[in-house]
Design a protein around this motif. Sequence first.
Motif, PDB file in Angstrom:
ATOM      1  N   PRO A 104     -10.289   9.366  -8.845  1.00 33.26           N
ATOM      2  CA  PRO A 104      -9.889  10.776  -9.004  1.00 33.26           C
ATOM      3  C   PRO A 104      -8.385  10.992  -8.899  1.00 33.26           C
ATOM      4  CG  PRO A 104     -11.781  10.618  -7.580  1.00 33.26           C
ATOM      5  CD  PRO A 104     -11.323   9.215  -7.809  1.00 33.26           C
ATOM      6  N   LEU A 105      -7.726  10.246  -7.994  1.00 30.36           N
ATOM      7  CA  LEU A 105      -6.273  10.392  -7.891  1.00 30.36           C
ATOM      8  C   LEU A 105      -5.588   9.931  -9.175  1.00 30.36           C
ATOM      9  CD1 LEU A 105      -5.684   9.178  -4.212  1.00 30.36           C
ATOM     10  CD2 LEU A 105      -5.641  11.517  -5.082  1.00 30.36           C
ATOM     11  N   GLY A 106      -6.047   8.809  -9.728  1.00 26.02           N
ATOM     12  CA  GLY A 106      -5.491   8.349 -10.998  1.00 26.02           C
ATOM     13  C   GLY A 106      -5.748   9.318 -12.127  1.00 26.02           C
ATOM     14  N   LYS A 107      -6.946   9.865 -12.185  1.00 29.37           N
ATOM     15  CA  LYS A 107      -7.273  10.836 -13.234  1.00 29.37           C
ATOM     16  C   LYS A 107      -6.407  12.076 -13.120  1.00 29.37           C
ATOM     17  CE  LYS A 107     -11.972   9.724 -14.577  1.00 29.37           C
ATOM     18  NZ  LYS A 107     -13.274  10.261 -14.924  1.00 29.37           N
ATOM     19  N   ILE A 108      -6.174  12.532 -11.902  1.00 25.01           N
ATOM     20  CA  ILE A 108      -5.352  13.729 -11.706  1.00 25.01           C
ATOM     21  C   ILE A 108      -3.925  13.472 -12.183  1.00 25.01           C
ATOM     22  CG2 ILE A 108      -4.266  15.133  -9.916  1.00 25.01           C
ATOM     23  CD1 ILE A 108      -6.948  15.083  -8.439  1.00 25.01           C
ATOM     24  N   VAL A 109      -3.362  12.323 -11.820  1.00 23.94           N
ATOM     25  CA  VAL A 109      -1.979  12.015 -12.223  1.00 23.94           C
ATOM     26  C   VAL A 109      -1.854  11.987 -13.738  1.00 23.94           C
ATOM     27  CG1 VAL A 109      -0.209  10.231 -12.213  1.00 23.94           C
ATOM     28  CG2 VAL A 109      -1.430  10.783 -10.098  1.00 23.94           C
ATOM     29  N   PHE A 110      -2.710  11.235 -14.414  1.00 23.32           N
ATOM     30  CA  PHE A 110      -2.614  11.110 -15.869  1.00 23.32           C
ATOM     31  C   PHE A 110      -2.956  12.429 -16.566  1.00 23.32           C
ATOM     32  CE2 PHE A 110      -3.046   6.585 -14.776  1.00 23.32           C
ATOM     33  CZ  PHE A 110      -1.980   6.076 -15.504  1.00 23.32           C
ATOM     34  N   SER A 111      -3.934  13.147 -16.059  1.00 22.33           N
ATOM     35  CA  SER A 111      -4.339  14.403 -16.699  1.00 22.33           C
ATOM     36  C   SER A 111      -3.246  15.455 -16.569  1.00 22.33           C
ATOM     37  CB  SER A 111      -5.640  14.921 -16.068  1.00 22.33           C
ATOM     38  OG  SER A 111      -6.675  13.991 -16.232  1.00 22.33           O
ATOM     39  N   LEU A 113       0.037  14.966 -16.142  1.00 22.36           N
ATOM     40  CA  LEU A 113       1.181  14.599 -16.988  1.00 22.36           C
ATOM     41  C   LEU A 113       0.891  14.870 -18.461  1.00 22.36           C
ATOM     42  CD1 LEU A 113       2.332  11.278 -15.271  1.00 22.36           C
ATOM     43  CD2 LEU A 113       3.425  13.513 -15.166  1.00 22.36           C
ATOM     44  N   ALA A 114      -0.322  14.518 -18.912  1.00 21.04           N
ATOM     45  CA  ALA A 114      -0.675  14.752 -20.318  1.00 21.04           C
ATOM     46  C   ALA A 114      -0.723  16.253 -20.622  1.00 21.04           C
ATOM     47  CB  ALA A 114      -2.027  14.106 -20.622  1.00 21.04           C
ATOM     48  N   ALA A 115      -1.361  17.019 -19.740  1.00 24.83           N
ATOM     49  CA  ALA A 115      -1.450  18.467 -19.966  1.00 24.83           C
ATOM     50  C   ALA A 115      -0.071  19.113 -19.936  1.00 24.83           C
ATOM     51  CB  ALA A 115      -2.348  19.090 -18.891  1.00 24.83           C
ATOM     52  N   PHE A 116       0.799  18.647 -19.048  1.00 22.50           N
ATOM     53  CA  PHE A 116       2.163  19.186 -18.976  1.00 22.50           C
ATOM     54  C   PHE A 116       2.914  18.920 -20.284  1.00 22.50           C
ATOM     55  CE2 PHE A 116       6.658  18.738 -17.595  1.00 22.50           C
ATOM     56  CZ  PHE A 116       6.842  20.032 -17.151  1.00 22.50           C
ATOM     57  N   ALA A 171      -8.306   7.471 -17.534  1.00 16.98           N
ATOM     58  CA  ALA A 171      -8.094   8.485 -18.577  1.00 16.98           C
ATOM     59  C   ALA A 171      -9.227   9.499 -18.552  1.00 16.98           C
ATOM     60  CB  ALA A 171      -8.020   7.809 -19.936  1.00 16.98           C
ATOM     61  N   SER A 172      -8.884  10.775 -18.662  1.00 15.11           N
ATOM     62  CA  SER A 172      -9.889  11.829 -18.569  1.00 15.11           C
ATOM     63  C   SER A 172      -9.573  12.952 -19.546  1.00 15.11           C
ATOM     64  CB  SER A 172      -9.962  12.376 -17.141  1.00 15.11           C
ATOM     65  OG  SER A 172     -10.817  13.502 -17.081  1.00 15.11           O
ATOM     66  N   ALA A 173     -10.396  13.094 -20.576  1.00 17.92           N
ATOM     67  CA  ALA A 173     -10.228  14.213 -21.509  1.00 17.92           C
ATOM     68  C   ALA A 173     -10.559  15.535 -20.826  1.00 17.92           C
ATOM     69  CB  ALA A 173     -11.123  14.004 -22.725  1.00 17.92           C
ATOM     70  N   THR A 174     -11.544  15.516 -19.937  1.00 24.56           N
ATOM     71  CA  THR A 174     -11.916  16.744 -19.231  1.00 24.56           C
ATOM     72  C   THR A 174     -10.771  17.237 -18.357  1.00 24.56           C
ATOM     73  OG1 THR A 174     -14.208  15.986 -19.192  1.00 24.56           O
ATOM     74  CG2 THR A 174     -13.619  17.771 -17.702  1.00 24.56           C
ATOM     75  N   GLY A 175     -10.146  16.325 -17.628  1.00 25.99           N
ATOM     76  CA  GLY A 175      -9.030  16.725 -16.776  1.00 25.99           C
ATOM     77  C   GLY A 175      -7.855  17.231 -17.579  1.00 25.99           C
ATOM     78  N   THR A 176      -7.547  16.563 -18.692  1.00 30.22           N
ATOM     79  CA  THR A 176      -6.447  17.026 -19.548  1.00 30.22           C
ATOM     80  C   THR A 176      -6.711  18.420 -20.082  1.00 30.22           C
ATOM     81  OG1 THR A 176      -6.063  14.723 -20.199  1.00 30.22           O
ATOM     82  CG2 THR A 176      -5.054  16.433 -21.556  1.00 30.22           C
ATOM     83  N   LEU A 177      -7.935  18.642 -20.540  1.00 32.37           N
ATOM     84  CA  LEU A 177      -8.293  19.974 -21.042  1.00 32.37           C
ATOM     85  C   LEU A 177      -8.225  21.026 -19.935  1.00 32.37           C
ATOM     86  CD1 LEU A 177      -9.473  21.804 -23.276  1.00 32.37           C
ATOM     87  CD2 LEU A 177     -11.751  21.081 -22.527  1.00 32.37           C
ATOM     88  N   LEU A 178      -8.723  20.675 -18.752  1.00 32.09           N
ATOM     89  CA  LEU A 178      -8.719  21.625 -17.631  1.00 32.09           C
ATOM     90  C   LEU A 178      -7.300  22.070 -17.283  1.00 32.09           C
ATOM     91  CD1 LEU A 178     -10.266  22.969 -15.220  1.00 32.09           C
ATOM     92  CD2 LEU A 178      -9.806  20.877 -13.942  1.00 32.09           C
ATOM     93  N   PHE A 179      -6.390  21.111 -17.106  1.00 34.48           N
ATOM     94  CA  PHE A 179      -5.026  21.466 -16.700  1.00 34.48           C
ATOM     95  C   PHE A 179      -4.244  22.119 -17.847  1.00 34.48           C
ATOM     96  CE2 PHE A 179      -5.981  18.203 -13.474  1.00 34.48           C
ATOM     97  CZ  PHE A 179      -5.748  18.974 -12.353  1.00 34.48           C
ATOM     98  N   ARG A 214      -3.599  24.062  -7.212  1.00 39.75           N
ATOM     99  CA  ARG A 214      -4.287  23.350  -6.130  1.00 39.75           C
ATOM    100  C   ARG A 214      -5.812  23.507  -6.203  1.00 39.75           C
ATOM    101  NH1 ARG A 214      -1.570  27.630  -3.941  1.00 39.75           N
ATOM    102  NH2 ARG A 214      -2.807  29.215  -2.841  1.00 39.75           N
ATOM    103  N   ASN A 215      -6.303  24.668  -6.645  1.00 43.30           N
ATOM    104  CA  ASN A 215      -7.758  24.833  -6.753  1.00 43.30           C
ATOM    105  C   ASN A 215      -8.336  23.946  -7.849  1.00 43.30           C
ATOM    106  OD1 ASN A 215      -7.960  26.726  -4.688  1.00 43.30           O
ATOM    107  ND2 ASN A 215      -7.518  28.426  -6.065  1.00 43.30           N
ATOM    108  N   ASN A 216      -7.625  23.860  -8.984  1.00 41.33           N
ATOM    109  CA  ASN A 216      -8.088  22.973 -10.060  1.00 41.33           C
ATOM    110  C   ASN A 216      -8.006  21.509  -9.638  1.00 41.33           C
ATOM    111  OD1 ASN A 216      -8.604  25.074 -11.826  1.00 41.33           O
ATOM    112  ND2 ASN A 216      -6.507  25.139 -12.556  1.00 41.33           N
ATOM    113  N   LEU A 217      -6.965  21.167  -8.883  1.00 39.31           N
ATOM    114  CA  LEU A 217      -6.842  19.792  -8.384  1.00 39.31           C
ATOM    115  C   LEU A 217      -8.025  19.442  -7.480  1.00 39.31           C
ATOM    116  CD1 LEU A 217      -3.027  19.793  -7.515  1.00 39.31           C
ATOM    117  CD2 LEU A 217      -4.110  18.595  -9.405  1.00 39.31           C
ATOM    118  N   ALA A 218      -8.344  20.360  -6.579  1.00 43.31           N
ATOM    119  CA  ALA A 218      -9.451  20.111  -5.652  1.00 43.31           C
ATOM    120  C   ALA A 218     -10.778  20.029  -6.393  1.00 43.31           C
ATOM    121  CB  ALA A 218      -9.504  21.221  -4.600  1.00 43.31           C
ATOM    122  N   ALA A 219     -10.978  20.915  -7.379  1.00 38.11           N
ATOM    123  CA  ALA A 219     -12.242  20.915  -8.126  1.00 38.11           C
ATOM    124  C   ALA A 219     -12.414  19.606  -8.899  1.00 38.11           C
ATOM    125  CB  ALA A 219     -12.275  22.102  -9.078  1.00 38.11           C
ATOM    126  N   LEU A 220     -11.348  19.169  -9.582  1.00 40.00           N
ATOM    127  CA  LEU A 220     -11.451  17.924 -10.345  1.00 40.00           C
ATOM    128  C   LEU A 220     -11.655  16.732  -9.417  1.00 40.00           C
ATOM    129  CD1 LEU A 220     -11.272  16.581 -13.125  1.00 40.00           C
ATOM    130  CD2 LEU A 220      -8.818  16.302 -12.763  1.00 40.00           C
TER     131      LEU A 220
END
Length: 298
Positions: A104-111, A113-116, A171-179, A214-220
Amino acid sequence: MSAVGDKVATGALPLRRAAYHPLRLLRVARLILLHLLLIIAALVVIFPVYYAIVVSTHTFQEVFSYPPKLLPGDALLANYAAAWRKVGMGRLLLNSTGISLLVPLGKIVFSVLAAFAFTYFRGFRARGFFFVLILITHMLPLPVRIVPTYQLMQRLGWINTYTALTVPFFASATGTLLFRQFFLTVPASLSEAARIDGAGPLRFLLQILLPLSRNNLAALFMVEFVYMWNQYLWPLIVTTSHEMRVVQIGIKMLVATDAQAEWNVIMAGVMMAMLPPLVVLLLLQRSFVQSISLGQEK
């Protein structure tokens, strides 16, 4: 003045009649019925978990007795010690916890950065095309591409390593879309104000966007933690030694294939496997609910 006259004068009699108004009684009846349905639904959902807990406290003979026992027994410590000893539960829990925290930590970092990049790097003209490509990968879950992924891990020499257990899930398409969808809701004036104050892209991301997310981070994190905790097929394929196994494989190992299963010991192992996800769920429940509420409000 009489007693009835006093009630009329003080307004008590009209209020009492209003309390028995048919519409008010109907609302009260609907409220009681709704609560009864919720209680029944909660009992239906909770009962299998309760029965699993009860079974984990009984002896082997008591599990198969009739009628079934619905109250806890006296074999709790013996069953949990047996489950812990039979499959080396400590090592399995440690492996699952490490993997479920790292992915999850890796997914959050990559997601993030990609969303940004997809949201704020407007000079990147092909960002829409690449964003669609990322969404397409969401249609290809790991079981579909498990053979080429295994071959890649083998060529890289990552078989039976923690790298093979974690890197394919970063890699997470869901996380990228969410952020990305959340970043689009942030007013453009906020980034312009940060730019005027001299904040670069990285500082804007770390000091402004991440605190707002922070809420989206916690949810993901919560969703991905539970997802990784329940992984069974990929760890079974990519690991070859017991030291690299995860807790879901340990539960399967507790189920005897050539003899009658000891369901009291198996349920004890299941209860131990449930504890870490339950702790994460309790810790992040409020942030998860708030992220859903904010999404509905928007």
